[in-house]
Design a protein around this motif. Structure first.
Motif, PDB file in Angstrom:
ATOM      1  N   ILE A   1       0.707  -1.162  -0.336  1.00  0.00           N
ATOM      2  CA  ILE A   1       0.039  -0.338   0.133  1.00  0.00           C
ATOM      3  C   ILE A   1       0.907   0.919   0.335  1.00  0.00           C
ATOM      4  CG2 ILE A   1      -2.405   1.557   1.344  1.00  0.00           C
ATOM      5  CD1 ILE A   1      -2.699  -1.659   2.708  1.00  0.00           C
ATOM      6  N   ASP A   2       1.549   0.939   1.008  1.00  0.00           N
ATOM      7  CA  ASP A   2       3.334   2.206   1.174  1.00  0.00           C
ATOM      8  C   ASP A   2       3.134   2.539  -0.883  1.00  0.00           C
ATOM      9  OD1 ASP A   2       2.267   2.871   3.730  1.00  0.00           O
ATOM     10  OD2 ASP A   2       4.725   1.731   3.423  1.00  0.00           O
ATOM     11  N   ARG A   3       4.014   1.489  -1.195  1.00  0.00           N
ATOM     12  CA  ARG A   3       4.230   2.327  -2.780  1.00  0.00           C
ATOM     13  C   ARG A   3       3.620   2.779  -3.281  1.00  0.00           C
ATOM     14  NH1 ARG A   3       6.730  -3.201  -1.420  1.00  0.00           N
ATOM     15  NH2 ARG A   3       5.179  -4.322  -3.205  1.00  0.00           N
ATOM     16  N   GLN A   4       1.368   2.008  -3.355  1.00  0.00           N
ATOM     17  CA  GLN A   4       0.638   2.436  -3.891  1.00  0.00           C
ATOM     18  C   GLN A   4       0.697   4.299  -3.277  1.00  0.00           C
ATOM     19  OE1 GLN A   4      -2.316  -0.068  -2.391  1.00  0.00           O
ATOM     20  NE2 GLN A   4      -1.497  -1.114  -4.497  1.00  0.00           N
ATOM     21  N   MET A   5       0.513   4.490  -2.617  1.00  0.00           N
ATOM     22  CA  MET A   5       0.192   5.421  -2.042  1.00  0.00           C
ATOM     23  C   MET A   5       1.667   6.874  -2.493  1.00  0.00           C
ATOM     24  SD  MET A   5      -1.543   5.385   1.549  1.00  0.00           S
ATOM     25  CE  MET A   5      -2.107   7.096   2.131  1.00  0.00           C
ATOM     26  N   SER A   6       2.452   6.137  -2.400  1.00  0.00           N
ATOM     27  CA  SER A   6       4.146   7.151  -2.773  1.00  0.00           C
ATOM     28  C   SER A   6       3.591   6.666  -4.805  1.00  0.00           C
ATOM     29  CB  SER A   6       5.079   6.066  -3.064  1.00  0.00           C
ATOM     30  OG  SER A   6       6.503   7.179  -3.071  1.00  0.00           O
ATOM     31  N   VAL A   7       2.965   6.214  -5.132  1.00  0.00           N
ATOM     32  CA  VAL A   7       2.671   6.200  -6.428  1.00  0.00           C
ATOM     33  C   VAL A   7       1.657   7.852  -6.888  1.00  0.00           C
ATOM     34  CG1 VAL A   7       2.256   5.895  -8.842  1.00  0.00           C
ATOM     35  CG2 VAL A   7       3.687   4.496  -7.024  1.00  0.00           C
ATOM     36  N   GLN A   8       1.159   7.705  -5.993  1.00  0.00           N
ATOM     37  CA  GLN A   8      -0.108   8.377  -5.951  1.00  0.00           C
ATOM     38  C   GLN A   8      -0.016   9.683  -5.758  1.00  0.00           C
ATOM     39  OE1 GLN A   8      -3.223   7.470  -3.112  1.00  0.00           O
ATOM     40  NE2 GLN A   8      -3.558   5.582  -4.606  1.00  0.00           N
ATOM     41  N   ARG A   9       1.542   9.679  -4.754  1.00  0.00           N
ATOM     42  CA  ARG A   9       1.866  11.228  -4.089  1.00  0.00           C
ATOM     43  C   ARG A   9       2.988  12.233  -5.563  1.00  0.00           C
ATOM     44  NH1 ARG A   9       2.278   9.429   0.983  1.00  0.00           N
ATOM     45  NH2 ARG A   9       4.356   7.729   0.903  1.00  0.00           N
ATOM     46  N   GLY A  10       3.190  10.997  -5.980  1.00  0.00           N
ATOM     47  CA  GLY A  10       4.485  11.843  -7.184  1.00  0.00           C
ATOM     48  C   GLY A  10       2.959  11.491  -8.574  1.00  0.00           C
ATOM     49  N   ASN A  11       2.778  11.025  -7.835  1.00  0.00           N
ATOM     50  CA  ASN A  11       0.773  11.719  -9.609  1.00  0.00           C
ATOM     51  C   ASN A  11       0.625  12.691  -9.514  1.00  0.00           C
ATOM     52  OD1 ASN A  11       1.785   9.156 -10.901  1.00  0.00           O
ATOM     53  ND2 ASN A  11       0.054   8.176  -9.659  1.00  0.00           N
ATOM     54  N   ARG A  12       0.360  13.430  -7.918  1.00  0.00           N
ATOM     55  CA  ARG A  12       0.242  14.668  -7.728  1.00  0.00           C
ATOM     56  C   ARG A  12       0.775  15.571  -8.561  1.00  0.00           C
ATOM     57  NH1 ARG A  12      -0.670  13.441  -1.193  1.00  0.00           N
ATOM     58  NH2 ARG A  12      -1.960  12.303  -1.534  1.00  0.00           N
ATOM     59  N   GLY A  13       2.297  16.147  -8.780  1.00  0.00           N
ATOM     60  CA  GLY A  13       2.985  16.518 -10.076  1.00  0.00           C
ATOM     61  C   GLY A  13       3.687  17.619  -8.730  1.00  0.00           C
ATOM     62  N   ALA A  14       3.529  18.406  -9.254  1.00  0.00           N
ATOM     63  CA  ALA A  14       5.081  19.869  -8.260  1.00  0.00           C
ATOM     64  C   ALA A  14       3.898  20.601  -7.720  1.00  0.00           C
ATOM     65  CB  ALA A  14       5.727  20.292  -9.784  1.00  0.00           C
ATOM     66  N   MET A  15       3.025  20.169  -7.104  1.00  0.00           N
ATOM     67  CA  MET A  15       1.809  21.488  -6.551  1.00  0.00           C
ATOM     68  C   MET A  15       3.113  21.237  -5.334  1.00  0.00           C
ATOM     69  SD  MET A  15      -1.713  20.571  -7.857  1.00  0.00           S
ATOM     70  CE  MET A  15      -2.719  21.985  -6.803  1.00  0.00           C
ATOM     71  N   VAL A  16       2.563  23.095  -5.048  1.00  0.00           N
ATOM     72  CA  VAL A  16       2.909  22.717  -3.489  1.00  0.00           C
ATOM     73  C   VAL A  16       2.267  22.069  -2.299  1.00  0.00           C
ATOM     74  CG1 VAL A  16       3.401  24.678  -1.132  1.00  0.00           C
ATOM     75  CG2 VAL A  16       3.948  25.109  -3.805  1.00  0.00           C
ATOM     76  N   ARG A  17       2.622  21.330  -1.292  1.00  0.00           N
ATOM     77  CA  ARG A  17       1.946  20.382  -0.171  1.00  0.00           C
ATOM     78  C   ARG A  17       1.643  21.192   0.733  1.00  0.00           C
ATOM     79  NH1 ARG A  17       4.214  14.402  -2.481  1.00  0.00           N
ATOM     80  NH2 ARG A  17       4.069  14.535  -4.641  1.00  0.00           N
ATOM     81  N   VAL A  18       0.763  21.279   1.593  1.00  0.00           N
ATOM     82  CA  VAL A  18       0.671  22.257   2.583  1.00  0.00           C
ATOM     83  C   VAL A  18      -0.105  20.973   3.659  1.00  0.00           C
ATOM     84  CG1 VAL A  18      -0.497  23.486   4.274  1.00  0.00           C
ATOM     85  CG2 VAL A  18       0.210  24.441   1.891  1.00  0.00           C
ATOM     86  N   ALA A  19       0.818  20.719   5.266  1.00  0.00           N
ATOM     87  CA  ALA A  19       0.094  19.595   5.424  1.00  0.00           C
ATOM     88  C   ALA A  19       0.419  19.995   7.524  1.00  0.00           C
ATOM     89  CB  ALA A  19       1.465  18.766   6.392  1.00  0.00           C
ATOM     90  N   LEU A  20      -1.457  20.069   7.940  1.00  0.00           N
ATOM     91  CA  LEU A  20      -1.917  20.330   9.683  1.00  0.00           C
ATOM     92  C   LEU A  20      -1.498  18.740   9.604  1.00  0.00           C
ATOM     93  CD1 LEU A  20      -6.084  20.451   7.721  1.00  0.00           C
ATOM     94  CD2 LEU A  20      -3.972  22.734   8.786  1.00  0.00           C
TER      95      LEU A  20
END
Length: 409
Positions: free
Chosen positions: A185-204
């Motif tokens: 699942i981590d690999r799948q989520m890592s791919v998902q994060r990569g697919n988000r492109g270069a958008m700025v990421r903000v975390a609460l």
């Protein structure tokens, strides 16, 4: 809606020790939090026990006399569960169980149980089960006959309910299987994060129950689950947010807590990866909580543990609507108090305004108080990161073509 009388709470007592490293005031704070954790898990704390000791008893955590006092109270008041504020060793848990003959839990076990209740998705349930198995493995000896007798309720959810896991080898196999499942699942989520492109990421980020999910709902107009209990949100929610035509990704992460079990930090690695990979952190603080400074320190320590303490951070003091002023002598505010809530000018005149890299924000997510300033500050921070990544973005630089032509010349 259920009436309070119709809800069945387990009658519970909690216990802790005053030591050289933990004074009485600190213990009271921890037991207050432990009581809220117990309520979140479905228990009702009817009494607290504490003892001054140089160090916990290696056999029974508390002294023999105190254990006897607790045992008498249990028999007289029909108590079903005792919860200790610190993590018990397998030997301590076994010995105390033998003497008291009721469910014996510690803070780690309680937090794991709350996570088991709150886990909604398959991924969250897998993470929690892994943490529970890792916690239970060294405690298997002599524990399962007790579980057989005391099935159900606080601390008994998850892997503790199945007889098949009474064998250590089976539990180890289960741990290995869960780790492989999480890796996939981590690999799948890592791919998902990569697919988000270069958008700025903000975390609460922030302590549990400080209003992160409420803030997430207001900013992104989403419907993240909100409840006035600890760990209402386990799964990371990521939403696209647009402020002044500038898009960025906002993620709501699991809340932190003091004495967070190491098993959870390890099993929730992917959830914490959202923090690690964020470009900007919004550190949310519940300013109405009397120990909010301790909460800030705890969150900062965990951020340091996951190597995210050097990220650009904006401190956001939430729940100014719920703040109850203390007396002038006790309070840190330099302005005189009235019966009304403090104004934004009052807040900005305090030491809290200078916490972090830039001036802190004071808001109420519920009432949307000071929300325009909040949006503006987040926009400016995201814009700064965006410009460094895309120096010729047409939304940020209307004359970007002229700038580009000048550089080429």
């Amino acid at each position: 809606m259920l009436e309070k009388e119709s809800i069945k709470f387990e009658k519970t007592i909690i216990a802790g020790v005053v030591t050289q490293n933990q004074n009485e005031e600190k213990l009271t704070e921890y037991l207050d939090e432990l009581e809220f954790l117990t309520f979140t898990a479905g228990g009702e704390v009817v009494k607290r026990f504490s003892q001054k000791m140089e160090r916990p008893n290696p056999k029974t955590f508390l002294g023999t006399g105190k254990i006897e006092e607790i045992n008498l109270y249990i028999k007289e008041n029909d108590i079903t569960t005792i919860i200790f504020d610190d993590e018990l060793t397998p030997a301590q848990q076994k010995n105390i169980t033998k003497i008291l003959d009721i469910k014996v839990l510690d803070r780690t076990n309680l937090i794991l149980d709350i996570f088991a209740q709150r886990a909604e998705t398959s991924y969250a349930r897998t993470q929690v089960e892994l943490a529970q198995c890792q916690y239970l493995l060294p405690r298997l000896s002599g524990m399962w006959t007790h579980l057989e007798r005391q099935r159900g309720g606080i601390g008994m959810r998850g892997p503790g309910e199945t007889e098949i896991e009474t064998d250590r080898r089976i539990v180890r196999d289960r741990i290995a299987l869960l780790k492989e499942k999480i890796k996939t699942i981590d690999r799948q989520m890592s791919v998902q994060r990569g697919n988000r492109g270069a958008m700025v990421r903000v975390a609460l980020v922030g302590y549990t129950n400080v209003g992160k999910s409420t803030l997430m709902n207001v900013i992104s107009k989403s419907e993240v689950f909100v409840e006035n209990k600890l760990f209402a949100t386990l799964d990371t929610t990521v939403r696209k947010v647009v402020i002044k035509n500038l898009p960025f990704l906002l993620s709501d992460t699991v809340g932190f807590i003091r004495k967070l079990p190491t098993q959870l930090i390890e099993s929730f690695k992917s959830t914490l990866d959202e923090v690690r990979e964020a470009d900007l952190l919004l550190h949310i603080v519940d300013i109405s909580h009397p120990e909010f400074e301790e909460h800030i320190a705890s969150v900062n320590q965990i951020l340091q543990d996951i190597k995210s303490n050097n990220k650009k951070t904006i401190m956001v003091f939430n729940k100014i609507d719920a703040y109850k002023p203390l007396t002038i002598e006790e309070d840190d505010l330099i302005t005189e108090k009235t019966t009304k809530h403090n104004t934004l000018e009052d807040w900005k005149a305090t030491w809290m305004s200078n916490v972090g890299e830039s001036n802190a924000l004071f808001i109420s997510a519920v009432n949307k108080e000071n929300f325009e300033e909040f949006r503006e500050k987040v926009y400016e921070a995201v814009r700064e990161i965006h410009i460094s990544r895309f120096p010729y973005n047409k939304f940020l630089y209307p004359d970007y073509k002229e700038n580009l032509a000048e550089e080429k010349e």
